[in-house]
Design a protein around this motif. Sequence first.
Motif, PDB file in Angstrom:
ATOM      1  N   ILE A 124     -38.371  -5.477  83.769  1.00 40.39           N
ATOM      2  CA  ILE A 124     -37.154  -5.035  83.606  1.00 40.39           C
ATOM      3  C   ILE A 124     -36.745  -4.702  82.256  1.00 40.39           C
ATOM      4  O   ILE A 124     -36.064  -6.024  82.013  1.00 40.39           O
ATOM      5  N   THR A 125     -36.274  -3.735  80.734  1.00 42.45           N
ATOM      6  CA  THR A 125     -35.639  -3.518  80.573  1.00 42.45           C
ATOM      7  C   THR A 125     -34.563  -2.680  80.722  1.00 42.45           C
ATOM      8  O   THR A 125     -34.826  -1.730  81.484  1.00 42.45           O
ATOM      9  N   LEU A 126     -32.912  -3.027  80.910  1.00 43.08           N
ATOM     10  CA  LEU A 126     -32.296  -2.759  81.143  1.00 43.08           C
ATOM     11  C   LEU A 126     -31.526  -1.777  79.529  1.00 43.08           C
ATOM     12  O   LEU A 126     -32.251  -2.068  78.270  1.00 43.08           O
ATOM     13  N   ASN A 127     -30.475  -0.623  79.797  1.00 42.17           N
ATOM     14  CA  ASN A 127     -29.748   0.077  78.693  1.00 42.17           C
ATOM     15  C   ASN A 127     -28.783  -0.735  78.056  1.00 42.17           C
ATOM     16  O   ASN A 127     -29.508  -0.310  76.954  1.00 42.17           O
ATOM     17  N   ASN A 128     -29.168  -1.876  78.355  1.00 41.04           N
ATOM     18  CA  ASN A 128     -28.504  -2.527  77.486  1.00 41.04           C
ATOM     19  C   ASN A 128     -29.246  -3.425  76.128  1.00 41.04           C
ATOM     20  O   ASN A 128     -29.121  -4.554  75.852  1.00 41.04           O
ATOM     21  N   GLY A 129     -29.983  -2.978  77.058  1.00 43.36           N
ATOM     22  CA  GLY A 129     -31.292  -3.238  76.188  1.00 43.36           C
ATOM     23  C   GLY A 129     -31.926  -5.072  76.431  1.00 43.36           C
ATOM     24  O   GLY A 129     -33.392  -5.595  75.968  1.00 43.36           O
ATOM     25  N   TYR A 130     -31.237  -6.070  77.542  1.00 40.82           N
ATOM     26  CA  TYR A 130     -32.164  -6.869  78.099  1.00 40.82           C
ATOM     27  C   TYR A 130     -33.118  -6.536  79.257  1.00 40.82           C
ATOM     28  O   TYR A 130     -32.933  -6.086  79.653  1.00 40.82           O
ATOM     29  N   SER A 131     -33.807  -7.560  78.914  1.00 46.51           N
ATOM     30  CA  SER A 131     -35.186  -7.197  79.696  1.00 46.51           C
ATOM     31  C   SER A 131     -35.174  -8.733  80.912  1.00 46.51           C
ATOM     32  O   SER A 131     -34.477 -10.038  80.594  1.00 46.51           O
ATOM     33  N   TYR A 132     -35.692  -8.127  82.509  1.00 46.46           N
ATOM     34  CA  TYR A 132     -35.786  -9.705  83.106  1.00 46.46           C
ATOM     35  C   TYR A 132     -37.244  -9.119  84.363  1.00 46.46           C
ATOM     36  O   TYR A 132     -38.013  -8.218  84.255  1.00 46.46           O
ATOM     37  N   LYS A 133     -37.452 -10.546  84.715  1.00 45.49           N
ATOM     38  CA  LYS A 133     -38.751  -9.808  84.679  1.00 45.49           C
ATOM     39  C   LYS A 133     -38.243 -10.420  86.645  1.00 45.49           C
ATOM     40  O   LYS A 133     -37.268 -11.290  87.052  1.00 45.49           O
ATOM     41  N   ILE A 134     -38.460  -9.639  87.342  1.00 48.92           N
ATOM     42  CA  ILE A 134     -38.320  -9.957  89.116  1.00 48.92           C
ATOM     43  C   ILE A 134     -39.150 -10.466  89.245  1.00 48.92           C
ATOM     44  O   ILE A 134     -40.239 -10.789  89.301  1.00 48.92           O
ATOM     45  N   LEU A 135     -38.220 -12.002  89.996  1.00 50.13           N
ATOM     46  CA  LEU A 135     -39.183 -12.792  91.003  1.00 50.13           C
ATOM     47  C   LEU A 135     -39.937 -12.851  92.813  1.00 50.13           C
ATOM     48  O   LEU A 135     -40.985 -12.974  92.220  1.00 50.13           O
ATOM     49  N   VAL A 136     -38.756 -12.217  92.892  1.00 48.88           N
ATOM     50  CA  VAL A 136     -38.907 -11.813  94.640  1.00 48.88           C
ATOM     51  C   VAL A 136     -37.871 -11.097  94.667  1.00 48.88           C
ATOM     52  O   VAL A 136     -36.870 -10.453  94.552  1.00 48.88           O
ATOM     53  N   GLU A 137     -38.638  -9.850  95.615  1.00 48.81           N
ATOM     54  CA  GLU A 137     -37.686  -8.657  96.513  1.00 48.81           C
ATOM     55  C   GLU A 137     -37.319  -9.332  97.868  1.00 48.81           C
ATOM     56  O   GLU A 137     -37.950  -9.568  98.395  1.00 48.81           O
ATOM     57  N   THR A 138     -35.944  -8.626  98.455  1.00 52.24           N
ATOM     58  CA  THR A 138     -35.890  -8.727  99.784  1.00 52.24           C
ATOM     59  C   THR A 138     -34.895  -7.492 100.161  1.00 52.24           C
ATOM     60  O   THR A 138     -34.567  -7.186  99.558  1.00 52.24           O
ATOM     61  N   SER A 139     -34.815  -7.461 101.500  1.00 54.52           N
ATOM     62  CA  SER A 139     -33.352  -7.036 101.330  1.00 54.52           C
ATOM     63  C   SER A 139     -32.129  -6.983 102.654  1.00 54.52           C
ATOM     64  O   SER A 139     -32.990  -8.085 103.822  1.00 54.52           O
ATOM     65  N   ILE A 140     -30.939  -7.111 102.832  1.00 54.05           N
ATOM     66  CA  ILE A 140     -29.895  -6.533 104.209  1.00 54.05           C
ATOM     67  C   ILE A 140     -29.525  -5.843 104.293  1.00 54.05           C
ATOM     68  O   ILE A 140     -28.835  -4.879 103.505  1.00 54.05           O
ATOM     69  N   ASP A 141     -29.453  -5.052 105.620  1.00 54.34           N
ATOM     70  CA  ASP A 141     -28.552  -4.507 105.645  1.00 54.34           C
ATOM     71  C   ASP A 141     -28.835  -3.011 104.726  1.00 54.34           C
ATOM     72  O   ASP A 141     -28.378  -2.462 104.842  1.00 54.34           O
ATOM     73  N   ASP A 142     -30.344  -2.691 105.392  1.00 51.83           N
ATOM     74  CA  ASP A 142     -31.406  -1.581 104.875  1.00 51.83           C
ATOM     75  C   ASP A 142     -30.725  -1.566 103.071  1.00 51.83           C
ATOM     76  O   ASP A 142     -31.179  -0.002 102.707  1.00 51.83           O
ATOM     77  N   LYS A 143     -30.100  -2.619 102.613  1.00 49.23           N
ATOM     78  CA  LYS A 143     -30.000  -2.737 100.775  1.00 49.23           C
ATOM     79  C   LYS A 143     -31.209  -3.507 100.515  1.00 49.23           C
ATOM     80  O   LYS A 143     -31.775  -4.539 100.964  1.00 49.23           O
TER      81      LYS A 143
END
Length: 89
Positions: free
Chosen positions: A7-26
Motif C-alpha cells: 500500500i502507498t499512503l498519501n504521504n508517499g510512503y509504501s508499506y507491505k502488509i505482513l499480517v492482519e488481525t482484529s481486536i474488539d471488532d477493529k
Amino acid sequence: MMEDVIITLNNGYSYKILVETSIDDKRYCFAVLLTQYEQETEEYVFFEMITRDGKEIMKLVEDKSTKEQLLVLLTSQYCELAETLGGVQ
C-alpha cells in the motif's frame, strides 16, 4: 485478507502488509516500511484499518496498550501455527 499487499499512503510512503488481525471488532495490520525500490526496511508498524465511505483508511496505531495487545495476539497466533506445523515442541 490483504497480506503481502503493498500500500502507498498519501504521504508517499509504501508499506507491505505482513499480517492482519482484529481486536474488539477493529481490524489491524502489521506492516513493514519499504524503500523506493520496494525493499523491506527495519521499520515495522501497526495500522488500524478503517473503512469509511467505501475506502480503506490506514491509521497508525500509536497507543502503547493497543500495540502490546497486538504483539501478544500475533505472537500467540504464530506459536499456534508453528505447533500445527510441527515446528514447536
